[in-house]
Design an enzyme around this catalytic site. Sequence first.
Site, PDB file in Angstrom:
ATOM      1  CE  LYS A 107      -4.449   0.935   0.173  1.00 56.53           C
ATOM      2  NZ  LYS A 107      -5.558   0.123  -0.326  1.00 56.53           N
TER       3      LYS A 107
HETATM    4  P1  NAD Z   1     -13.046   8.341  -2.522  1.00 53.22           P
HETATM    5  O1  NAD Z   1     -12.040   9.376  -2.194  1.00 53.22           O
HETATM    6  O2  NAD Z   1     -13.501   8.195  -3.926  1.00 53.22           O
HETATM    7  O3  NAD Z   1     -14.363   8.522  -1.645  1.00 53.22           O
HETATM    8  C1  NAD Z   1     -14.378   8.692  -0.260  1.00 53.22           C
HETATM    9  C2  NAD Z   1     -15.664   9.426   0.085  1.00 53.22           C
HETATM   10  O4  NAD Z   1     -15.799   9.512   1.498  1.00 53.22           O
HETATM   11  C3  NAD Z   1     -15.687  10.857  -0.459  1.00 53.22           C
HETATM   12  O5  NAD Z   1     -16.937  11.124  -1.061  1.00 53.22           O
HETATM   13  C4  NAD Z   1     -15.468  11.703   0.799  1.00 53.22           C
HETATM   14  O6  NAD Z   1     -16.057  12.984   0.704  1.00 53.22           O
HETATM   15  C5  NAD Z   1     -16.139  10.836   1.844  1.00 53.22           C
HETATM   16  N1  NAD Z   1     -15.654  11.108   3.193  1.00 53.22           N
HETATM   17  C6  NAD Z   1     -14.414  11.425   3.606  1.00 53.22           C
HETATM   18  N2  NAD Z   1     -14.375  11.624   4.922  1.00 53.22           N
HETATM   19  C7  NAD Z   1     -15.628  11.414   5.364  1.00 53.22           C
HETATM   20  C8  NAD Z   1     -16.242  11.468   6.641  1.00 53.22           C
HETATM   21  N3  NAD Z   1     -15.546  11.773   7.725  1.00 53.22           N
HETATM   22  N4  NAD Z   1     -17.560  11.178   6.725  1.00 53.22           N
HETATM   23  C9  NAD Z   1     -18.270  10.853   5.639  1.00 53.22           C
HETATM   24  N5  NAD Z   1     -17.751  10.802   4.403  1.00 53.22           N
HETATM   25  C10 NAD Z   1     -16.449  11.081   4.264  1.00 53.22           C
HETATM   26  O7  NAD Z   1     -12.425   6.984  -1.958  1.00 53.22           O
HETATM   27  P2  NAD Z   1     -12.807   5.495  -2.368  1.00 53.22           P
HETATM   28  O8  NAD Z   1     -11.857   5.070  -3.415  1.00 53.22           O
HETATM   29  O9  NAD Z   1     -14.264   5.399  -2.591  1.00 53.22           O
HETATM   30  O10 NAD Z   1     -12.389   4.720  -1.039  1.00 53.22           O
HETATM   31  C11 NAD Z   1     -13.244   4.641   0.089  1.00 53.22           C
HETATM   32  C12 NAD Z   1     -12.794   3.495   0.982  1.00 53.22           C
HETATM   33  O11 NAD Z   1     -12.807   2.289   0.221  1.00 53.22           O
HETATM   34  C13 NAD Z   1     -11.374   3.605   1.547  1.00 53.22           C
HETATM   35  O12 NAD Z   1     -11.336   3.011   2.818  1.00 53.22           O
HETATM   36  C14 NAD Z   1     -10.553   2.781   0.587  1.00 53.22           C
HETATM   37  O13 NAD Z   1      -9.375   2.278   1.182  1.00 53.22           O
HETATM   38  C15 NAD Z   1     -11.533   1.664   0.293  1.00 53.22           C
HETATM   39  N6  NAD Z   1     -11.261   0.954  -0.977  1.00 53.22           N
HETATM   40  C16 NAD Z   1     -11.268   1.594  -2.169  1.00 53.22           C
HETATM   41  C17 NAD Z   1     -11.035   0.873  -3.327  1.00 53.22           C
HETATM   42  C18 NAD Z   1     -11.101   1.508  -4.701  1.00 53.22           C
HETATM   43  O14 NAD Z   1     -11.051   0.760  -5.688  1.00 53.22           O
HETATM   44  N7  NAD Z   1     -11.232   2.803  -4.824  1.00 53.22           N
HETATM   45  C19 NAD Z   1     -10.769  -0.500  -3.266  1.00 53.22           C
HETATM   46  C20 NAD Z   1     -10.772  -1.121  -2.021  1.00 53.22           C
HETATM   47  C21 NAD Z   1     -11.032  -0.389  -0.875  1.00 53.22           C
END
Ligand code: NAD
Length: 476
Positions: A107
């Site tokens: 990561k």
């Molecule tokens: P992203 O940046 O696209 O979205 C995150 C969202 O959460 C945003 O809309 C943001 O405004 C919101 N957010 C941030 N802080 C917040 C809070 N305190 N309260 C409520 N909402 C809040 O990120 P993502 O890619 O969707 O990732 C989200 C989670 O999923 C992370 O934990 C990431 O590690 C995990 N993840 C993502 C992927 C991927 O393919 N993108 C894969 C596996 C896991």
Amino acid sequence: MAVVREPSFRQSVDLMFNRAVGLMDLPPGLEEKIRVCNATYTVRFGVRLRGEIQTFTGYRSVHSEHMEPVKGGIRYAISVNQDEVEALAALMTYKCALVETPFGGSKGGLCIDPREYEEHELELITRRFAYELAKRDLINPSQNVPAPDMGPGEREMAWIADQFARMNTTDINAKACVTGKPLNAGGISGRVEATGRGVQYALREFFRNPEDVKAARMEGTLDGKRIVVQGLGNVGFHAAKFLAAEDGARIVGIIERDGALVDDRGLDVEAVHRWIVNHGGVAGYADATYVEDGATVLELDCDVLIPAALEGVINLTNAERIKAPLIIEAANGPVTAGADEILREKGTVIIPDMYANAGGVTVSYFEWVKNLSHIRFGRMQRRQEEARHQLVVDELERLSEDMGKIWSLSPNFKDRYLRGAGELELVRSGLDDTMRIAYQSMREVWHGRDDVTDLRVAAYIVAIDRVAKSYRAKGL
Ligand code: NAD
């Protein structure tokens, strides 16, 4: 007020790991080898921006190299730190093992608030970060393959791929150095939606097993289930959109940074998403009740809670008040180890992160394979498949003719049957298959052993066992 002490994210992952290995029969040395992070690199680099040199700090952690390349996203956030990337790298190891993608876990992260920079500035920073990592083989198609995580998206992945290609001009596989790229830069159809789609497939598989649904004090299918989603970013948006549009679920709460929206009749996910894109948050959206203290909506009475934003949001301070009987961890580490214990005692069923959000790495695996094979999935078979199906349809229609047309094929059937699978259909099929098989492997341990009472420990046991076998095969 009593001080609530939570373990760090890394300690939380270790506590969950320890709970699982306590039920396994691993030699202590091997147990320790699997648990520890092999290496974490800190890079500090300067970029000239706005007339001055700004120094940035980034990390790339490699948890386990029992399989290579190692794989894991890159996160852009001010809160990024060594503890966090190590926890996330460890989760990647277990996740890849659980869904059988042939990677070790890694990561990365960059301490930066991307919203503070112009696009061309972000490009400079991203390219420089990529340069620092690539120079140390921490980006490399055969050693370490990043992907997007919170913050970056397709655009950043395209910059990273291009930076690597510039540094390795004769590497024919250069595009495979990173996944999550746009389609026109070596990406794959269905990658952007993959993690959210995986959450949907995970829930579908859960609801295919009435015994499991009963364990979560529910019955029936996803149809009509009330869902609360935290974070309408890449993962949360796609999961919510698909569950509402294709499975009949009702999204009754959406929590964002600046508050939450609630509507028991179900929110229009696409409209809310458009509102967030245009206004930077949920406040002011007219067709729902706005709740300023968004985190309280995690405690709403609903059927399924999908934390899809960040880690540690369900913790010792609120676990007792969480009402959802089923939590699916779309984010990484949204439930702390302490909260996990409280929820287990309450009988809440948790579909763990390492499984729930594995759709992203699964489709990343397909993208990496596509890059290495230099051909789009389906390109060779699609028309041949359609021609063979046409033969069957022609023959059936001839028979119908011979029998005086007492029956005929419905146009809908013909349309669907005659359409050969393109890349998107194949990616969805591969993802669905992966999510079903991985769920069953966890489920077997969950229901098959008296000493295993939850899906998280079951997931860890399956994953750790596979990593251990891989190390043993190497003679460790
Ligand atoms: P992203 O940046 O696209 O979205 C995150 C969202 O959460 C945003 O809309 C943001 O405004 C919101 N957010 C941030 N802080 C917040 C809070 N305190 N309260 C409520 N909402 C809040 O990120 P993502 O890619 O969707 O990732 C989200 C989670 O999923 C992370 O934990 C990431 O590690 C995990 N993840 C993502 C992927 C991927 O393919 N993108 C894969 C596996 C896991």
